[in-house]
Design a protein around this motif. Structure first.
Motif, short mmCIF file in Angstrom:
data_model
loop_
_atom_site.label_atom_id
_atom_site.label_comp_id
_atom_site.label_asym_id
_atom_site.label_seq_id
_atom_site.Cartn_x
_atom_site.Cartn_y
_atom_site.Cartn_z
N ASN A 1 0.84 -1.21 0.00
CA ASN A 1 0.00 0.00 0.00
C ASN A 1 0.87 1.25 0.00
OD1 ASN A 1 0.60 -0.71 2.90
ND2 ASN A 1 -0.36 1.30 3.19
N PRO A 2 0.46 2.31 -0.70
CA PRO A 2 1.20 3.58 -0.64
C PRO A 2 1.14 4.16 0.76
CG PRO A 2 -0.88 3.86 -1.79
CD PRO A 2 -0.72 2.39 -1.58
N PHE A 3 2.21 4.85 1.17
CA PHE A 3 2.34 5.29 2.56
C PHE A 3 1.20 6.20 2.99
CE2 PHE A 3 4.20 8.72 0.18
CZ PHE A 3 3.88 9.86 0.90
N PHE A 4 0.61 6.97 2.06
CA PHE A 4 -0.42 7.93 2.46
C PHE A 4 -1.74 7.24 2.79
CE2 PHE A 4 -0.34 7.77 -2.18
CZ PHE A 4 -1.64 7.45 -2.49
N THR A 5 -1.87 5.94 2.54
CA THR A 5 -3.04 5.19 2.96
C THR A 5 -2.79 4.43 4.26
OG1 THR A 5 -2.45 3.19 1.72
CG2 THR A 5 -3.73 4.87 0.55
N SER A 6 -1.62 4.60 4.85
CA SER A 6 -1.29 3.87 6.07
C SER A 6 -2.22 4.28 7.21
CB SER A 6 0.16 4.14 6.47
OG SER A 6 1.05 3.65 5.50
N PRO A 7 -2.67 3.33 8.01
CA PRO A 7 -3.52 3.66 9.15
C PRO A 7 -2.79 4.58 10.13
CG PRO A 7 -3.58 1.31 8.69
CD PRO A 7 -2.49 1.88 7.84
N HIS A 8 -3.55 5.45 10.78
CA HIS A 8 -2.97 6.36 11.76
C HIS A 8 -3.90 6.49 12.96
CE1 HIS A 8 -5.47 9.01 9.18
NE2 HIS A 8 -5.77 9.58 10.32
N VAL A 9 -3.35 6.92 14.07
CA VAL A 9 -4.14 7.16 15.27
C VAL A 9 -5.11 8.30 15.00
CG1 VAL A 9 -4.05 7.93 17.66
CG2 VAL A 9 -2.38 6.26 16.82
N ASP A 10 -6.40 8.05 15.26
CA ASP A 10 -7.46 9.01 14.93
C ASP A 10 -8.15 9.44 16.22
OD1 ASP A 10 -9.38 10.54 13.72
OD2 ASP A 10 -10.52 8.85 12.91
N LEU A 11 -7.61 10.49 16.86
CA LEU A 11 -8.13 10.99 18.12
C LEU A 11 -8.15 12.51 18.10
CD1 LEU A 11 -6.10 8.77 20.63
CD2 LEU A 11 -8.52 8.48 20.05
N ARG A 12 -9.12 13.08 18.81
CA ARG A 12 -9.08 14.52 19.02
C ARG A 12 -7.82 14.87 19.83
NH1 ARG A 12 -15.25 15.15 21.15
NH2 ARG A 12 -14.88 12.94 21.59
N GLY A 13 -7.06 15.84 19.35
CA GLY A 13 -5.82 16.22 20.01
C GLY A 13 -4.57 15.69 19.33
N VAL A 14 -4.73 14.83 18.30
CA VAL A 14 -3.60 14.27 17.58
C VAL A 14 -3.69 14.70 16.13
CG1 VAL A 14 -2.46 12.16 16.78
CG2 VAL A 14 -3.39 12.28 19.09
N GLN A 15 -2.62 15.29 15.64
CA GLN A 15 -2.55 15.70 14.24
C GLN A 15 -2.78 14.49 13.34
OE1 GLN A 15 1.15 17.58 13.19
NE2 GLN A 15 1.09 16.73 11.14
N SER A 16 -3.61 14.65 12.32
CA SER A 16 -3.89 13.56 11.39
C SER A 16 -2.60 13.07 10.74
CB SER A 16 -4.87 14.03 10.31
OG SER A 16 -5.14 13.00 9.40
N GLY A 17 -2.35 11.77 10.85
CA GLY A 17 -1.16 11.18 10.25
C GLY A 17 0.08 11.26 11.12
N ARG A 18 -0.03 11.86 12.31
CA ARG A 18 1.17 12.03 13.16
C ARG A 18 1.74 10.68 13.56
NH1 ARG A 18 5.14 11.87 15.29
NH2 ARG A 18 6.14 13.26 16.80
N TYR A 19 0.90 9.72 13.90
CA TYR A 19 1.34 8.38 14.28
C TYR A 19 0.73 7.39 13.30
CZ TYR A 19 2.50 10.80 18.62
OH TYR A 19 3.00 11.68 19.54
N SER A 20 1.56 6.82 12.43
CA SER A 20 1.09 5.94 11.37
C SER A 20 1.87 4.63 11.39
CB SER A 20 1.23 6.60 9.99
OG SER A 20 0.50 7.80 9.92
N GLY A 21 1.31 3.61 10.75
CA GLY A 21 1.98 2.32 10.67
C GLY A 21 1.22 1.37 9.78
N ASP A 22 1.51 0.08 9.92
CA ASP A 22 0.78 -0.93 9.16
C ASP A 22 -0.60 -1.19 9.75
OD1 ASP A 22 2.91 -1.44 7.35
OD2 ASP A 22 3.91 -2.60 8.91
#
Length: 369
Positions: free
Chosen positions: A261-282
């Motif tokens: 998968n291309p990196f920009f589709t990688s799952p990331h932590v989705d919480l209020r207070g966390v920048q979108s994509g700040r913490y991503s991985g498989d």
């Protein structure tokens, strides 16, 4: 209150009393929305990596034809950030056959400069993403149950790059070469399916019930995709009331990928207070709990807290992260009593910064489906 627009002899008079609920004399958009009007929702972008920004979304919401039924909804929006990124699109959702079939489709274009945080470092790298995307999905009610299922379609064409002339350090140079060599201009096409369970008392701002969804998308060259991979997502939200004016909600979300998968589709932590994509991985897990107190028929307050973590097995860019904690509070106002629509403002604190959000409907609206 009456106001007249225009100078023509037959200028049309607009009655602003349509925005006042005759039952309590509070500002209310129910009658206006029932007449086909829309609510303009400002989008304030607080992300420092894009130098802030602003957008506007026009929300057209129809009145449900039966209690508990999902209303038709159309969103048209555009935004621009301080670093020159722009995006716009349209989304529509509705139902047919007496509410036994629900559907949603949308399309958008974007020219974005977006940060990623590779190799577990705090240093971000900005990349350019020119993106055209479209999607469609539908689901049918399974008999008389609260389960729904149906097909999905996703299309995305991207042109990714990091400027060759940029003054980059060794980390950013490695990321630039990875992006420019592998991901240039490509299209990604997926067919998938989803399963849903829904007992919410209100699909926009629920206070009772459960909403769960499981979806799985397959990107394959047989469909015209330039890469073969899979993306899955499981979400479970629950709402319960206690006492006279209290509501407790909890949200769990797990998203994972499999393949190239291309990196920009990688799952990331989705919480209020966390920048979108700040913490991503498989794969990524996000959980959030919220307590709501109804102070009056119109006004309510919320407090919330969240936890997230990411998992990495094959990623060339990301490192696993855990113990990501967030918390915050917000205020809600019932803008459209007849359809139970809340609007409000949240302020959330994450590991790096505080972020505020303008909410239209529930904050988990994007996760629920």
């Amino acid at each position: 209150m009456i106001a007249t627009f225009g100078i023509a002899e037959n200028a049309t008079a607009f009655d602003f009393s349509i925005f006042v609920d005759p039952e309590d004399n509070y500002i209310d958009a129910s009658a206006f929305l029932a007449r086909g009007g829309f609510v303009p929702v400002p989008v304030i972008i607080t992300e420092p990596a894009v130098d802030g920004g602003f957008g506007i979304i026009g929300q057209f919401i129809g009145t449900p034809t039966a209690p508990g039924r999902q209303p038709s909804r159309t969103m048209i929006g555009i935004s621009r950030t301080g670093n020159g990124s722009t995006a716009g699109g349209v989304l529509h959702s509705g139902n047919m056959r007496d509410g036994t079939i629900r559907y949603k489709y949308g399309a958008g274009v974007a020219d974005m400069t977006i940060p990623i945080f590779p190799f577990g470092l705090d240093q971000s790298v900005d990349y350019s993403n020119k993106n055209v995307a479209a999607f469609a999905n539908a689901r049918m009610r399974l008999g008389e149950s609260d389960f729904w299922a149906g097909p999905r379609f996703v299309y995305r064409k991207t042109d990714l790059s990091i400027g060759e002339d940029a003054d980059l350090g060794p980390v950013a140079t490695q990321v630039r070469d990875y992006i420019n060599n592998l991901f240039d201009s490509q299209q990604y096409i997926a067919l998938g399916a989803s399963l849903h369970y829904d007992t919410r008392n209100n699909p926009i701002s629920p206070t009772e019930g459960i909403n769960g969804s499981l979806r799985y998308d397959i990107y394959d060259d047989a469909f015209g995709s330039d890469a073969n991979f899979k993306i899955g997502q499981a979400v479970l939200t629950s709402f319960s009331s206690f006492g006279d004016d209290w509501t407790f909600g909890i949200m769990n979300k797990y998203k994972w990928t499999d393949g190239n998968n291309p990196f920009f589709t990688s799952p990331h932590v989705d919480l209020r207070g966390v920048q979108s994509g700040r913490y991503s991985g498989d794969a990524a897990y996000s959980a959030e709990a919220e307590i709501r107190k109804q102070f009056t028929d119109r006004w309510a307050g919320v407090v919330f807290g969240g936890y997230g973590e990411t998992y990495v097995s094959d990623s060339k860019l990301y490192e696993p992260a855990d113990d990501i904690w967030t918390y915050g509070l917000g205020v809600r106002y019932k803008l459209a009593r007849k359809i139970g629509l809340d609007v409000g403002l949240d302020v959330a604190k994450g590991p790096e910064e505080s972020i505020f959000y303008i909410q239209f409907g529930h904050a988990w609206g994007r996760a629920m489906d």
